[in-house]
Design a protein around this motif. Structure first.
Motif, mmCIF file in Angstrom:
data_model
loop_
_atom_site.group_PDB
_atom_site.id
_atom_site.type_symbol
_atom_site.label_atom_id
_atom_site.label_comp_id
_atom_site.label_asym_id
_atom_site.label_seq_id
_atom_site.Cartn_x
_atom_site.Cartn_y
_atom_site.Cartn_z
ATOM 1 N N GLY A 19 -51.769 -4.109 12.318
ATOM 2 C CA GLY A 19 -51.823 -3.593 13.678
ATOM 3 C C GLY A 19 -50.475 -3.454 14.339
ATOM 4 N N GLU A 20 -49.384 -3.532 13.553
ATOM 5 C CA GLU A 20 -48.036 -3.374 14.086
ATOM 6 C C GLU A 20 -47.581 -1.920 13.929
ATOM 7 O OE1 GLU A 20 -46.197 -5.817 15.391
ATOM 8 O OE2 GLU A 20 -47.120 -7.679 14.689
ATOM 9 N N VAL A 21 -46.576 -1.519 14.716
ATOM 10 C CA VAL A 21 -45.963 -0.211 14.501
ATOM 11 C C VAL A 21 -45.428 -0.176 13.073
ATOM 12 C CG1 VAL A 21 -44.148 1.380 15.218
ATOM 13 C CG2 VAL A 21 -45.359 0.014 16.927
ATOM 14 N N PRO A 22 -45.828 0.807 12.243
ATOM 15 C CA PRO A 22 -45.515 0.769 10.814
ATOM 16 C C PRO A 22 -44.079 1.161 10.498
ATOM 17 C CG PRO A 22 -46.763 2.746 11.317
ATOM 18 C CD PRO A 22 -46.708 1.953 12.583
ATOM 19 N N VAL A 23 -43.181 0.220 10.691
ATOM 20 C CA VAL A 23 -41.774 0.402 10.331
ATOM 21 C C VAL A 23 -41.382 -0.742 9.402
ATOM 22 C CG1 VAL A 23 -39.395 0.483 11.166
ATOM 23 C CG2 VAL A 23 -41.213 1.587 12.480
ATOM 24 N N GLY A 24 -40.798 -0.392 8.259
ATOM 25 C CA GLY A 24 -40.337 -1.396 7.308
ATOM 26 C C GLY A 24 -38.884 -1.168 6.975
ATOM 27 N N ALA A 25 -38.220 -2.209 6.478
ATOM 28 C CA ALA A 25 -36.795 -2.107 6.157
ATOM 29 C C ALA A 25 -36.446 -3.055 5.028
ATOM 30 C CB ALA A 25 -35.944 -2.434 7.396
ATOM 31 N N VAL A 26 -35.434 -2.674 4.247
ATOM 32 C CA VAL A 26 -34.864 -3.550 3.232
ATOM 33 C C VAL A 26 -33.351 -3.491 3.357
ATOM 34 C CG1 VAL A 26 -36.794 -3.229 1.627
ATOM 35 C CG2 VAL A 26 -34.783 -1.783 1.419
ATOM 36 N N VAL A 27 -32.701 -4.570 2.957
ATOM 37 C CA VAL A 27 -31.239 -4.612 2.883
ATOM 38 C C VAL A 27 -30.854 -4.756 1.420
ATOM 39 C CG1 VAL A 27 -29.142 -5.856 3.522
ATOM 40 C CG2 VAL A 27 -30.977 -5.570 5.201
ATOM 41 N N VAL A 28 -29.997 -3.855 0.948
ATOM 42 C CA VAL A 28 -29.579 -3.820 -0.445
ATOM 43 C C VAL A 28 -28.098 -4.188 -0.525
ATOM 44 C CG1 VAL A 28 -29.376 -2.380 -2.518
ATOM 45 C CG2 VAL A 28 -31.260 -2.010 -0.923
ATOM 46 N N ALA A 29 -27.756 -5.079 -1.456
ATOM 47 C CA ALA A 29 -26.361 -5.450 -1.684
ATOM 48 C C ALA A 29 -26.132 -5.620 -3.173
ATOM 49 C CB ALA A 29 -26.004 -6.738 -0.939
ATOM 50 N N ALA A 30 -25.041 -5.045 -3.666
ATOM 51 C CA ALA A 30 -24.682 -5.148 -5.089
ATOM 52 C C ALA A 30 -25.831 -4.704 -5.990
ATOM 53 C CB ALA A 30 -24.232 -6.567 -5.433
ATOM 54 N N GLY A 31 -26.567 -3.669 -5.553
ATOM 55 C CA GLY A 31 -27.615 -3.114 -6.384
ATOM 56 C C GLY A 31 -28.927 -3.865 -6.381
ATOM 57 N N ARG A 32 -29.079 -4.876 -5.519
ATOM 58 C CA ARG A 32 -30.340 -5.615 -5.479
ATOM 59 C C ARG A 32 -30.801 -5.775 -4.036
ATOM 60 N NH1 ARG A 32 -29.993 -11.330 -4.577
ATOM 61 N NH2 ARG A 32 -27.893 -11.970 -4.038
ATOM 62 N N VAL A 33 -32.111 -5.881 -3.860
ATOM 63 C CA VAL A 33 -32.674 -6.089 -2.527
ATOM 64 C C VAL A 33 -32.532 -7.564 -2.172
ATOM 65 C CG1 VAL A 33 -34.776 -6.039 -1.156
ATOM 66 C CG2 VAL A 33 -34.281 -4.161 -2.705
#
Length: 530
Positions: free
Chosen positions: A405-419
């Motif tokens: 039921g949340e506003v559908p926004v997702g995010a990931v942070v990638v560093a040195a080729g890995r999440v």
């Protein structure tokens, strides 16, 4: 990871390291022992989305009773439970490995299967400061090349409590009035880890009261060095060395050692310090030498070069037809939307290290590649767009937000080729309007890498708002990848050109999927308001 003295309130130390996991769907390995039972109770206390997984190794007569205990506890807490029984002794005999190593492999295989079946993005283990100290000592005594202990995060696996002491967990269970089941095999001193736990470390603590903390701190520092050396090697050294024909023996010794370690790991070989030294010495030799490694793998090193034969092929993927399993060849290509794309371009887009490319198995009809043994595998028809895979993980977070039921926004942070972190909006659940997915992912990444995320990339399903954009800049993130444009409050539309001049921004990645999730959310909300 913070290593310190426990506070009086048991939850004050145990809960904060778990909060970054709350945006993920979790598989929790529960043996029935105090550590994993405490982790189950703490994650349940925080409202995490958990599937409890218990593996009966078939080594103990009362293991069935322990499985019943774990199942009953999961039922009492109202969380999904799955268990399996394996014959570890028979598997060890077939594979020619020791009981401990076989049990570990069976356990991780089981946990990854449960994660795949349940759609979980992370596997959580309850290892503690003492477990870390034992692991580092075992690595040193076995002659492992890099005694960095267990990583807090590797692939899907998370170990959030490596900075906590085992007694803190027992104190938490006593505070809750929760019992647990001690594994009788933990008293068997014929097993190396138990011998260290019961015979060696108690004596060390008598003479050096801070022994566990000192060893774990060493592991944390070694892990940081490993990550930095790996990034330096892949991003700055290998492109010049492999692309420009430079000699490996011209590398500084720490980087040459890391190159040898990565070459062995890429072929799933045991990394022994003595073997790494032998390889480095051979690389510097003017005359090439042949070396025989474990599993019958051959290597040749000398005159500034290193060649290691490829690993055995994986099980054939389904639907190969007449395609053949092999390694890459000149002229190999993949077909996407009717266009031929060189295999080297796919490797570049997926950021596959040049060191690994020759070792990767593929399936091909002549020169047309239809399957690649990447992690996860790639097969014909999948998108090749830069950052498509990472955006897929961000979209998984956005779908989880929509389901809650949340506003559908997702995010990931990638560093040195890995999440290193992933999150989604939690404003409705927390009541805090700042709990945007981008901001939560940045905060979680900062706990892993430190406050300055230079070199990291923020991947978000929606163009960030000014608040999240400011947090990104404050964390020194200079690359932004996003999906759909924000119709009202996008920071990129509101920012002055000078503000964006030192940023690399790539928008529109899988924008239709991100936009569709937002449309579904607002359509549902409008319908509910009628």
């Amino acid at each position: 990871m913070q290593l310190g003295t426990p506070r009086s309130d048991p939850e004050a130390d145990l809960l904060p390291p778990l909060r970054p996991l709350l945006g993920e769907s979790l598989v929790l390995a529960v043996s029935g022992g105090g550590d994993s039972v405490a982790l189950l109770r703490a994650l349940h206390r925080l409202g995490a989305k958990i599937t409890v997984a218990h593996l009966n190794h078939g080594l103990l007569g009362d293991a069935g009773e322990v499985a019943e205990f774990v199942g009953a506890l999961a039922g009492e807490l109202g969380v999904p439970f799955t268990s399996e029984r394996v014959d570890t002794r028979s598997a060890a005999a077939r594979q020619g490995r020791g009981i401990e190593e076989t049990a570990r492999r069976l356990r991780f295989g089981f946990l990854h299967r449960v994660a795949a079946q349940s759609g979980a993005s992370a596997i959580v283990l309850a290892h503690t400061l003492e477990d870390q100290a034992e692991t580092v000592l075992l690595q040193l005594l076995r002659g492992t090349a890099k005694a960095a202990g267990m990583a807090e995060r590797r692939g899907r696996v998370r170990r959030p409590w490596l900075g906590l002491r085992r007694e803190q967990l027992r104190r938490y269970l006593r505070w809750l009035g929760q019992d647990w089941r001690e594994d009788p095999s933990n008293a068997d001193l014929s097993r190396n880890r138990n011998w260290l736990r019961h015979a060696v470390l108690p004596d060390l603590r008598q003479r050096f009261p801070g022994a566990d903390l000192a060893i774990a701190r060493l592991a944390a520092q070694a892990g940081g060095d490993e990550r930095w050396l790996g990034e330096l090697l892949v991003q700055r050294v290998l492109p010049k060395t492999l692309g420009g024909g430079e000699r490996l023996d011209l590398l500084p010794k720490p980087l040459l050692q890391r190159y040898a370690v990565d070459a062995l790991r890429a072929r799933r070989l045991h990394v022994e310090a003595a073997l790494v030294e032998t390889i480095c010495a051979a690389v510097a030799s003017p005359t090439p030498r042949r070396l025989t490694l474990s599993g019958g793998v051959a290597a040749e090193a000398g005159a500034g070069g290193l060649w290691i034969s490829r690993p055995l092929p994986p099980p054939a993927p389904p639907g190969l037809g007449s395609a053949r399993l092999r390694h890459r060849r000149p002229g190999d290509f993949v077909e996407v939307a009717g266009k031929r794309v060189p295999l080297s371009e796919l490797f570049r887009i997926r950021r596959v290290s040049p060191l690994r490319r020759d070792a990767i198995w593929l399936a091909a009809h002549r020169s047309q590649v239809c399957w690649l043994g990447l992690d996860p595998p790639w097969s014909s028809g999948q998108d090749l767009l830069p950052w498509s895979q990472e955006m897929g993980w961000a979209l998984e977070e956005a779908r989880a937000a929509l389901a809650a039921g949340e506003v559908p926004v997702g995010a990931v942070v990638v560093a040195a080729g890995r999440v290193v972190a992933r999150a989604h909006n939690l404003t409705e659940a927390s009541g805090d309007f700042t709990d945007h997915g981008e901001l939560l992912a940045i905060r979680a990444a900062a706990k892993v890498l430190g406050p300055h995320l230079d070199g990291a990339v923020l991947v978000a399903t929606l163009e960030p708002c000014p608040m999240c954009f400011g947090a990104m800049q404050e964390a020194r993130i200079r690359t932004l990848v996003y999906g759909a444009d924000s119709p009202k409050s996008g920071a990129l539309q509101l920012s002055a050109p000078k503000t964006l001049s030192d940023l690399h921004v790539l928008g529109g990645i899988r924008a239709a999927e991100a936009g569709s999730l937002l449309q579904d959310f607002f359509r549902t909300r409008r319908a509910g308001a009628v």
